[in-house]
Write a protein that holds these residues in place. Structure first.
Motif, PDB file in Angstrom:
ATOM      1  N   HIS A  45      -5.295  -4.353  -2.525  1.00  0.00           N
ATOM      2  CA  HIS A  45      -6.349  -5.112  -1.883  1.00  0.00           C
ATOM      3  C   HIS A  45      -5.808  -6.494  -1.526  1.00  0.00           C
ATOM      4  O   HIS A  45      -5.475  -7.294  -2.420  1.00  0.00           O
ATOM      5  CB  HIS A  45      -7.560  -5.245  -2.814  1.00  0.00           C
ATOM      6  N   ASN A  46      -5.696  -6.766  -0.212  1.00  0.00           N
ATOM      7  CA  ASN A  46      -5.192  -8.057   0.266  1.00  0.00           C
ATOM      8  C   ASN A  46      -3.855  -8.411  -0.391  1.00  0.00           C
ATOM      9  O   ASN A  46      -3.670  -9.494  -0.943  1.00  0.00           O
ATOM     10  CB  ASN A  46      -6.213  -9.168   0.004  1.00  0.00           C
TER      11      ASN A  46
ATOM     12  N   SER B 197     -13.906  -3.262  -6.851  1.00  0.00           N
ATOM     13  CA  SER B 197     -12.708  -2.563  -7.320  1.00  0.00           C
ATOM     14  C   SER B 197     -12.983  -1.473  -8.340  1.00  0.00           C
ATOM     15  O   SER B 197     -12.069  -0.742  -8.713  1.00  0.00           O
ATOM     16  CB  SER B 197     -11.724  -3.575  -7.927  1.00  0.00           C
ATOM     17  N   ILE B 198     -14.224  -1.357  -8.794  1.00  0.00           N
ATOM     18  CA  ILE B 198     -14.501  -0.348  -9.819  1.00  0.00           C
ATOM     19  C   ILE B 198     -14.399   1.063  -9.260  1.00  0.00           C
ATOM     20  O   ILE B 198     -14.161   2.025  -9.990  1.00  0.00           O
ATOM     21  CB  ILE B 198     -15.898  -0.585 -10.438  1.00  0.00           C
ATOM     22  N   ALA B 199     -14.541   1.187  -7.932  1.00  0.00           N
ATOM     23  CA  ALA B 199     -14.477   2.519  -7.332  1.00  0.00           C
ATOM     24  C   ALA B 199     -13.084   3.125  -7.414  1.00  0.00           C
ATOM     25  O   ALA B 199     -12.933   4.356  -7.385  1.00  0.00           O
ATOM     26  CB  ALA B 199     -14.929   2.446  -5.872  1.00  0.00           C
ATOM     27  N   VAL B 200     -12.027   2.292  -7.520  1.00  0.00           N
ATOM     28  CA  VAL B 200     -10.664   2.818  -7.559  1.00  0.00           C
ATOM     29  C   VAL B 200     -10.208   3.088  -8.984  1.00  0.00           C
ATOM     30  O   VAL B 200      -9.094   3.596  -9.193  1.00  0.00           O
ATOM     31  CB  VAL B 200      -9.680   1.849  -6.862  1.00  0.00           C
TER      32      VAL B 200
ATOM     33  N   ARG C 123       0.830  -1.212   0.000  1.00  0.00           N
ATOM     34  CA  ARG C 123       0.000   0.000   0.000  1.00  0.00           C
ATOM     35  C   ARG C 123       0.863   1.259   0.000  1.00  0.00           C
ATOM     36  O   ARG C 123       0.584   2.212  -0.733  1.00  0.00           O
ATOM     37  CB  ARG C 123      -0.926  -0.010   1.216  1.00  0.00           C
ATOM     38  N   HIS C 124       1.923   1.260   0.800  1.00  0.00           N
ATOM     39  CA  HIS C 124       2.816   2.416   0.812  1.00  0.00           C
ATOM     40  C   HIS C 124       3.492   2.586  -0.535  1.00  0.00           C
ATOM     41  O   HIS C 124       3.681   3.709  -1.020  1.00  0.00           O
ATOM     42  CB  HIS C 124       3.852   2.254   1.925  1.00  0.00           C
TER      43      HIS C 124
END
Length: 926
Positions: free
Chosen positions: A255-256, A286-289, A171-172
């Motif tokens: 994501h995970n 995942s469509i929101a990202v 994530r970072h």
């Protein structure tokens, strides 16, 4: 034996500097693959990761010049057509041969090119007894002489990659790139939407899942992989366009431990291409990202659905049976449910330990009341745009889910605002989660998900960490005992604000009173509405004619609207009876006007009797609906003999505290005078001990409060009107007089002194058997700027005796003037100014010597001003001023006083004199 020369195939991928995979042309599906190893040469091996199933295995790094050799082949062969010959095949099945660029063996020999660039060497032990091998030896010697590639100085360590197979903090890592495109090479395609990419220039080897979509995958069963329908085709579609291509990747989220991103190629966006060709479907999680707009993905998916491509071959549109006019239309909102508009509210019921409490979803489920109020205030009575998304068919009941009838699910918008999205963004609803194959959802589903994410981030409504708001609403519908307790209070309150919660029939409604936080059943007074159908034990009683029309009319007019009600009485069942007003319309009168109701005899006692009878007469003349069979009957004159009965007077001592202009008067009961004085003393003591904060009280019409009078004391009052500019009209409930004050002189009424403790002491009365005549002589004189109680004679049209022209201001003497007034024309020898200037009389602008706080500020009518041409004194000062609170100004002597002042002939105080501080003081004032 070697294969015939000229075997060709489309380029697949490059495994290393001396091994490639070729494919034939696709025919109805992915073509077979074939690995060809270049014979007679050797290039450096590429790095390999340790096998997780073998504990002793380790990561193997690149050999020097192995990666440059692979890159040389990749850039030369990717996407190109090649020709190859197989020279021999090992017992393990590996094929060795020559590869040429082009359609035949006349093209460029790939092995020779590698050797010439110093990226590969001849295999040792091979006898140079044929032209091909001799050519390779010659090229190798040239490369060695030119110090190319592996023949250059140094060990070639700079060509060895520092591969990074894992990320400590994915994530970072993603956030550090700030969604900027990163150069990459696609090394492997697992399925149509998951790839293995080498990020440049830092050589991170990461797995990337395409944001917003998912392709059919390969399911592992035992020792084999079973592809889902169109999984192999989707994988080939991605491989043929991206495998070992130079691309750019936008890393969007994590994501995970899986990185989500979008792969961009000069020829297009693979995510949208997969959707458009029917190889993938949109996924909500995942469509929101997806940073390039979820609407583009939905549009591409819709394109494939409409054409029923591949995975959508059996697709049926949810609204396929609707015409276009039925899919989109404009409608008027007549009612709001419980917050269900393309989304749902999360529910948490009351404490299960309270078994005696009945669940009331609207008030007990958190934020359902707020959601309903949002919809009610935003939509009721307004036109909205409706776009039908799908029709959910009827479902039968199960053990956990009740039965549902067919429902039309649509997107509702007003003024370009999606109501469902606004509801979710305020945290008043949550978005439904559908199965992946469930296509029956809102056309703006992605916007709903984004709105919910914002509400969660900001901690709004349902997502707030604050305590859930509690609505304690008392339902007194049908409760006779509670209704009796509320009746006196509602009667004294006059008009009360209410919200119509439900319409049972044309004249029977259920109301919510916000200030009293209670639900009541309300019956319209003065009318007799057709009775609707009812279920009685053993049978169903049919409704009277036009009962349904009356109910529909009432619903369209008042359902879930803010109204005002006047409660007059109640029936034996605990139902309140009175009048309902909405935007100035009396619902009882409106029903009679529409010929949906008849006037009841009880209306004779109401102030709306004339309006009801007039509306009924007009409906009778039209002979509509309930009067469709009406026939006028001759009226027989009946002489009524009235029996004379002796009147018995029932007198009680009272204090008269206020008299209005229409001769209504307010009184206080002598018996309760001591209670009022004690309450006032206690209230002032408490206010003195805890002074109210100035400006803390926000007045609203109908609120009870305390008001600071001109004498500096606090009195109980009720807010009657709030005007802009800080003007508040109040009514002193214990004395009957009214005043306009700024909000700074008002404060909340302490609960210990509310009208429930001691009812308002000022009772309004009017004289029986008399009617106050209308003052038709009260005319506003434009020259005097005051309303004269007498007809101003200066406005009679009189002509000048010199020029015969009309006098512009009249030449008839005013009753107060003792000499005729001369005309203003130039020919007149007596052109003097008009003797009626609008100047207040001095006696009306000075304080009373006995009580300095009392002022008489009403201007004296202009004709009462002393004029030099008056032959007799002004009758305004013919005797000492009769008002007990004002004396004549000492500088205005009146030696010839003879007649009483016409301005104070009414036995009442001046309009500006405030009430005293107690019943007995007021009596003394009287």
């Amino acid at each position: 034996p070697p294969s015939p020369a000229g075997s060709s195939g489309a380029r697949g991928s490059v495994l290393s500097g001396c091994a490639i995979i070729v494919r034939g042309q696709p025919r109805g599906g992915p073509p077979p693959e074939r690995q060809i190893n270049l014979s007679n040469i050797r290039a450096g091996s590429l790095a390999r990761r340790a096998n997780a199933s073998q504990p002793d295995s380790r990561d193997t790094p690149d050999e020097p010049w192995g990666f440059p050799a692979r890159e040389f082949l990749r850039k030369k062969l990717i996407g190109k057509e090649v020709c190859f010959t197989v020279e021999y095949k090992t017992p393990q099945g590996r094929e060795y041969g020559m590869v040429y660029l082009g359609k035949d063996t006349n093209g460029e020999n790939i092995a020779e090119s590698l050797v010439a660039e110093g990226l590969a060497s001849r295999r040792e032990g091979i006898r140079a007894n044929n032209p091909e091998q001799s050519r390779l030896a010659e090229l190798e010697e040239q490369a060695r002489s030119a110090k190319k590639g592996m023949w250059s100085e140094g060990t070639g360590s700079h060509t060895v990659r520092d591969l990074k197979y894992t990320l400590e903090n994915p994530r970072h890592f993603v956030d550090s790139l700030h969604q900027k495109p990163v150069n990459a090479i696609i090394e492997h395609v697992r399925d149509g939407s998951v790839v293995r990419a080498l990020l440049l220039p830092d050589f991170y080897l990461v797995t990337v899942m395409l944001s917003g979509i998912k392709c059919p995958t390969f399911k592992r069963e035992a020792d084999s992989e079973v592809p889902e329908p169109f999984a192999a085709e989707a994988k080939f579609f991605t491989e043929s366009r991206l495998l070992q291509r130079d691309v750019q990747i936008v890393l969007e989220s994590c994501h995970n431990q899986n990185i989500l991103g979008t792969i961009l190629h000069p020829n297009g966006n693979i995510t949208e291409l997969l959707l458009k060709e029917g190889f993938a479907r949109c996924v909500d999680w995942s469509i929101a990202v997806y940073t390039r707009g979820a609407d583009k993905l939905r549009a591409a998916e819709r394109f494939a659905k409409e054409r029923k491509l591949r995975i959508w071959r059996d697709y049926v549109a949810p609204t396929a049976n609707l015409d276009q006019k039925d899919k989109q239309f404009v409608a008027k909102v007549s009612g709001a449910g419980k917050g269900h508009v393309g989304s749902r509210g999360t529910a948490r019921g009351p404490d299960p330990s309270d078994k005696n409490r009945k669940l009331r979803p609207l008030y007990d489920i958190p934020y359902m009341f707020e959601a309903r109020e949002f919809l009610r205030k935003k939509l009721i009575g307004k036109k909205v745009n409706v776009s039908v998304d799908y029709i959910r068919p009827a479902s039968s009941a199960t053990d956990t889910v009740p039965a549902f009838s067919e429902r039309t699910c649509a997107t509702v918008s007003i003024g370009g605002i999606n109501i469902a999205e606004a509801l979710v963004s305020k945290g008043l609803a949550t978005v439904l989660r559908y199965r992946q194959d469930d296509d029956q959802r809102s056309a703006h589903y992605d916007e709903l998900l984004a709105a919910e994410a914002r509400a969660i981030k900001n901690g709004k409504g349902l997502h707030s960490k604050k305590e859930v708001p509690i609505h304690r609403v008392a339902d007194i519908s049908g409760d006779t005992q509670k209704a009796k307790q509320f009746l006196p209070f509602l009667q004294r309150a006059g008009r009360s604000e209410a919200v119509v919660e439900y319409v049972f029939s044309g004249s029977r409604l259920k109301l919510f009173l916000p200030k009293e936080t209670c639900l009541i059943t309300f019956l319209l007074a003065g009318i007799e509405c057709p009775r609707g159908a009812r279920n009685v034990p053993g049978l169903t009683q049919e409704g009277e004619p036009f009962s349904e029309e009356a109910t529909l009319f009432t619903k369209e007019l008042v359902l879930q609207r803010e109204v005002e009600v006047e409660v007059e009485s109640m029936d034996k069942a605990g139902n309140f009876i009175g009048w309902l007003h909405i935007e100035g319309v009396n619902l009882s009168v409106a029903l009679v006007e529409q010929a949906l109701s008849r006037v009841h005899f009880t209306a004779e006692r109401s102030p709306y009797c004339k309006a009801l009878l007039a509306a009924q007469d007009a409906a009778k003349q039209r002979k509509e609906k309930v009067w469709s069979h009406y026939e006028e009957t001759p009226v027989e004159e009946v002489v009524q003999v009235l029996e004379e009965k002796e009147r018995t007077a029932n007198y009680k001592p009272v204090f008269v505290t206020e008299i209005t202009d229409d001769l209504h008067f307010y009184v206080q009961d002598v018996e309760t005078g001591a209670q009022l004085e004690k309450l006032m003393e206690n209230m002032r003591a408490e206010v003195g001990a805890h002074p109210p904060v100035e400006g803390s009280f926000v007045p609203r019409r109908g609120d009870f409060c305390i008001a600071k009078f001109v004498d500096g004391e606090w009195y109980r009052a009720r807010v009657e009107k709030v005007e802009s500019g800080g003007k508040v009209h109040i009514f002193y409930i214990d004395y009957g007089n009214k005043e306009t004050l700024p909000p700074s002189r008002l404060a909340p009424l302490p609960p210990a002194f509310s009208p429930r403790v001691l009812p308002p002491q000022a009772t309004e009365y009017t004289f029986a058997f008399i009617q106050v005549p209308q003052d038709v002589m009260s005319v506003l004189c434009p020259h005097h700027s005051v309303t004269s109680a007498l007809l101003c004679a200066c406005h009679l049209t009189v002509r000048c005796h010199h020029c015969s022209a009309p006098c512009p201001r009249g030449s008839v003497p005013h009753p107060c003037h003792s000499v005729p007034h001369s005309c203003h024309c130039a020919a007149s020898p007596h052109s003097v100014p008009h003797p009626c200037p609008s100047v207040p009389h001095p006696c009306h602008s000075v304080p009373s010597p006995s009580q300095p706080h009392l002022l008489h500020t009403v201007p004296c009518p202009p004709w009462a001003v002393p004029h030099p041409h008056h032959l007799v004194p002004c009758p305004c000062h013919s005797m000492p001023h009769p008002c007990p609170s004002v004396t004549p100004h000492p500088s205005v002597p009146h030696p010839q006083d003879a007649v009483p002042c016409p301005h104070h002939c009414v036995a009442r105080p001046c309009p500006s004199v405030p009430p005293r501080t107690g019943a007995r003081a007021m009596a003394a004032h009287r």
